[in-house]
Design a protein around this motif. Structure first.
Motif, mmCIF file in Angstrom:
data_model
loop_
_atom_site.group_PDB
_atom_site.id
_atom_site.type_symbol
_atom_site.label_atom_id
_atom_site.label_comp_id
_atom_site.label_asym_id
_atom_site.label_seq_id
_atom_site.Cartn_x
_atom_site.Cartn_y
_atom_site.Cartn_z
ATOM 1 N N PHE A 198 0.812 -1.226 0.000
ATOM 2 C CA PHE A 198 0.000 0.000 0.000
ATOM 3 C C PHE A 198 0.844 1.274 0.000
ATOM 4 O O PHE A 198 0.869 2.000 0.994
ATOM 5 C CB PHE A 198 -0.944 -0.029 1.215
ATOM 6 C CG PHE A 198 -1.635 -1.363 1.354
ATOM 7 C CD1 PHE A 198 -2.707 -1.689 0.537
ATOM 8 C CD2 PHE A 198 -1.172 -2.307 2.259
ATOM 9 C CE1 PHE A 198 -3.324 -2.929 0.640
ATOM 10 C CE2 PHE A 198 -1.788 -3.558 2.364
ATOM 11 C CZ PHE A 198 -2.871 -3.868 1.552
ATOM 12 N N PRO A 199 1.531 1.568 -1.129
ATOM 13 C CA PRO A 199 2.322 2.792 -1.182
ATOM 14 C C PRO A 199 1.465 4.062 -1.292
ATOM 15 O O PRO A 199 1.935 5.151 -0.973
ATOM 16 C CB PRO A 199 3.172 2.612 -2.441
ATOM 17 C CG PRO A 199 2.392 1.674 -3.298
ATOM 18 C CD PRO A 199 1.677 0.755 -2.349
ATOM 19 N N ASP A 200 0.190 3.922 -1.734
ATOM 20 C CA ASP A 200 -0.657 5.099 -1.950
ATOM 21 C C ASP A 200 -1.800 5.118 -0.934
ATOM 22 O O ASP A 200 -2.944 4.778 -1.245
ATOM 23 C CB ASP A 200 -1.201 5.094 -3.383
ATOM 24 C CG ASP A 200 -1.895 6.390 -3.759
ATOM 25 O OD1 ASP A 200 -2.054 7.261 -2.875
ATOM 26 O OD2 ASP A 200 -2.286 6.538 -4.939
ATOM 27 N N LEU A 201 -1.478 5.545 0.273
ATOM 28 C CA LEU A 201 -2.499 5.561 1.322
ATOM 29 C C LEU A 201 -3.523 6.672 1.113
ATOM 30 O O LEU A 201 -4.640 6.595 1.628
ATOM 31 C CB LEU A 201 -1.833 5.678 2.702
ATOM 32 C CG LEU A 201 -1.087 4.408 3.167
ATOM 33 C CD1 LEU A 201 -0.423 4.641 4.518
ATOM 34 C CD2 LEU A 201 -1.993 3.185 3.231
ATOM 35 N N GLU A 202 -3.153 7.698 0.350
ATOM 36 C CA GLU A 202 -4.135 8.761 0.026
ATOM 37 C C GLU A 202 -5.290 8.168 -0.783
ATOM 38 O O GLU A 202 -6.456 8.490 -0.554
ATOM 39 C CB GLU A 202 -3.461 9.888 -0.762
ATOM 40 C CG GLU A 202 -2.718 10.880 0.121
ATOM 41 C CD GLU A 202 -2.048 11.979 -0.701
ATOM 42 O OE1 GLU A 202 -2.610 12.394 -1.748
ATOM 43 O OE2 GLU A 202 -0.966 12.422 -0.296
ATOM 44 N N ALA A 203 -4.945 7.323 -1.756
ATOM 45 C CA ALA A 203 -5.989 6.661 -2.550
ATOM 46 C C ALA A 203 -6.812 5.730 -1.656
ATOM 47 O O ALA A 203 -8.041 5.714 -1.732
ATOM 48 C CB ALA A 203 -5.368 5.880 -3.701
ATOM 49 N N LEU A 239 -4.947 -0.293 11.884
ATOM 50 C CA LEU A 239 -3.596 -0.841 11.778
ATOM 51 C C LEU A 239 -3.586 -2.058 10.862
ATOM 52 O O LEU A 239 -4.418 -2.952 10.988
ATOM 53 C CB LEU A 239 -3.075 -1.246 13.166
ATOM 54 C CG LEU A 239 -1.686 -1.919 13.189
ATOM 55 C CD1 LEU A 239 -0.585 -0.927 12.812
ATOM 56 C CD2 LEU A 239 -1.400 -2.533 14.551
ATOM 57 N N ASN A 240 -2.647 -2.087 9.934
ATOM 58 C CA ASN A 240 -2.397 -3.283 9.138
ATOM 59 C C ASN A 240 -1.343 -4.094 9.884
ATOM 60 O O ASN A 240 -0.178 -3.702 9.965
ATOM 61 C CB ASN A 240 -1.895 -2.897 7.735
ATOM 62 C CG ASN A 240 -1.726 -4.102 6.828
ATOM 63 O OD1 ASN A 240 -1.325 -5.176 7.258
ATOM 64 N ND2 ASN A 240 -2.042 -3.927 5.556
ATOM 65 N N GLY A 241 -1.785 -5.215 10.461
ATOM 66 C CA GLY A 241 -0.901 -6.005 11.322
ATOM 67 C C GLY A 241 0.347 -6.512 10.610
ATOM 68 O O GLY A 241 1.406 -6.642 11.228
ATOM 69 N N ARG A 242 0.225 -6.775 9.307
ATOM 70 C CA ARG A 242 1.360 -7.339 8.574
ATOM 71 C C ARG A 242 2.369 -6.259 8.160
ATOM 72 O O ARG A 242 3.564 -6.405 8.363
ATOM 73 C CB ARG A 242 0.866 -8.097 7.329
ATOM 74 C CG ARG A 242 1.968 -8.800 6.555
ATOM 75 C CD ARG A 242 1.404 -9.599 5.398
ATOM 76 N NE ARG A 242 0.672 -8.767 4.457
ATOM 77 C CZ ARG A 242 1.251 -7.999 3.517
ATOM 78 N NH1 ARG A 242 2.560 -7.952 3.399
ATOM 79 N NH2 ARG A 242 0.511 -7.285 2.697
ATOM 80 N N THR A 243 1.873 -5.144 7.585
ATOM 81 C CA THR A 243 2.798 -4.103 7.094
ATOM 82 C C THR A 243 3.099 -3.051 8.154
ATOM 83 O O THR A 243 3.984 -2.229 7.972
ATOM 84 C CB THR A 243 2.207 -3.382 5.864
ATOM 85 O OG1 THR A 243 1.045 -2.637 6.266
ATOM 86 C CG2 THR A 243 1.833 -4.370 4.763
ATOM 87 N N LYS A 244 2.336 -3.072 9.254
ATOM 88 C CA LYS A 244 2.454 -2.094 10.351
ATOM 89 C C LYS A 244 2.075 -0.668 9.922
ATOM 90 O O LYS A 244 2.388 0.289 10.608
ATOM 91 C CB LYS A 244 3.868 -2.077 10.974
ATOM 92 C CG LYS A 244 4.352 -3.440 11.464
ATOM 93 C CD LYS A 244 3.413 -4.057 12.474
ATOM 94 C CE LYS A 244 3.857 -5.435 12.913
ATOM 95 N NZ LYS A 244 2.769 -6.380 13.120
ATOM 96 N N GLN A 245 1.385 -0.543 8.796
ATOM 97 C CA GLN A 245 0.921 0.783 8.361
ATOM 98 C C GLN A 245 -0.378 1.142 9.076
ATOM 99 O O GLN A 245 -1.218 0.279 9.332
ATOM 100 C CB GLN A 245 0.654 0.783 6.848
ATOM 101 C CG GLN A 245 1.889 0.751 5.982
ATOM 102 C CD GLN A 245 1.522 0.397 4.545
ATOM 103 O OE1 GLN A 245 1.086 -0.715 4.261
ATOM 104 N NE2 GLN A 245 1.698 1.338 3.643
#
Length: 279
Positions: free
Chosen positions: A79-84, A176-182
């Motif tokens: 998920f590089p584009d969290l704005e989208a 929270l995304n548990g895997r990517t920590k985002q």
């Protein structure tokens, strides 16, 4: 034949990235479109192996990223584009699916000769199951529906009591995304869109309108979406078959990244049952 990361450009809308898996024979095959779930993407885990299995069964299998899933054309994984991601909603996902179907059935599709326009099967996993169900209830082009670990009610997920006021006040809430920590942002527009389209986004009402064959596959011990949701769908869906998977989870034994060259046993069963159902 495998074609990965094909870009469907759309006017005034974000493009859609999609993959095609098929045997290149110039004979028309049923078209199968797979919709990923929440915090999902087309290249997650074992989805490529799933696609290969459908292609081996002589089906034209397409998987894609929803336009606002948080991936980009250059970086479709994670998920590089969290704005989208923050601007995604159910209506956009339904529109994405519609645009993809239109394109795949059009003369613009370079693989048009490989696709039978009269056989369209939609598969949805988790939240994608809800999207697939609503689309199937609205769209006469869809001839079969398959849901894997599908949700049965969007309302339960959109609004949880006690945080709506805060969400409205802040304009955004984070998961929270548990895997990517985002920290994955959801703008308040998500809730506003749901409320504005609540009748359309009612999965129960959509399922009750279905008059096509519907296969419901769900793990009995799914910790993310309870098995009772599959039972609800089966109760509401007049032409449905419910197939339980014993001793498995929300993703049928897969994980990301998936390093093995074979499918986990539960997911292999899911794929086999789905192909049998289509045929």
């Amino acid at each position: 034949m495998t074609q990965k990361n094909i870009i469907l450009k759309r006017e005034h809308k974000k493009p859609i990235l999609w993959d095609a898996f098929f045997n290149a024979t110039d004979t028309q095959k049923p078209l199968v479109i797979f919709c990923h779930g929440y915090k999902g993407f087309k290249d997650w885990g074992a989805w490529d192996l799933v696609a290969e299995a459908f292609a081996k069964a002589n089906l034209f299998f397409v998987k894609f990223n929803f336009s606002h899933n948080g991936g980009t054309m250059d970086q479709p994984i994670d998920f590089p584009d969290l704005e989208a991601f923050a601007e995604n909603n159910y209506s956009k996902e339904l529109e994405d699916l519609d645009d993809l179907i239109k394109f795949l059935h059009s003369t613009s599709n370079p693989f048009q000769a490989e696709i039978n326009p009269n056989k369209l099967i939609i598969i949805g996993h988790s939240r994608g199951g809800g999207i697939a169900t609503i689309k199937a209830s609205e769209d006469k082009r869809i001839t079969q529906l398959i849901t894997w670990a599908s949700v049965s009610d969007f309302g339960r997920r959109t609004a949880t009591s006690g945080e709506l006021e805060q969400w409205k006040k802040d304009g955004v809430k984070y998961v929270l995304n548990g895997r990517t920590k985002q920290q994955m942002p959801h703008n308040y527009q998500f809730y506003e869109d749901f409320k504005a389209n609540e009748a359309r986004l009612n999965i129960e009402q959509a399922v009750k309108k279905l008059n096509i064959p519907h296969l419901i596959i769900h793990a009995k011990e799914d910790p993310s979406v309870k098995y009772s949701e599959a039972e609800d769908l089966h109760t509401w869906s007049p032409k449905s078959i419910l197939f339980p998977i014993e001793k498995s989870d929300h993703v049928f034994g897969a994980s990301h990244p998936w390093q093995d060259s074979t499918l986990p046993k539960p997911l292999k069963t899911v794929v086999q049952k789905s192909i049998e159902f289509i045929n």
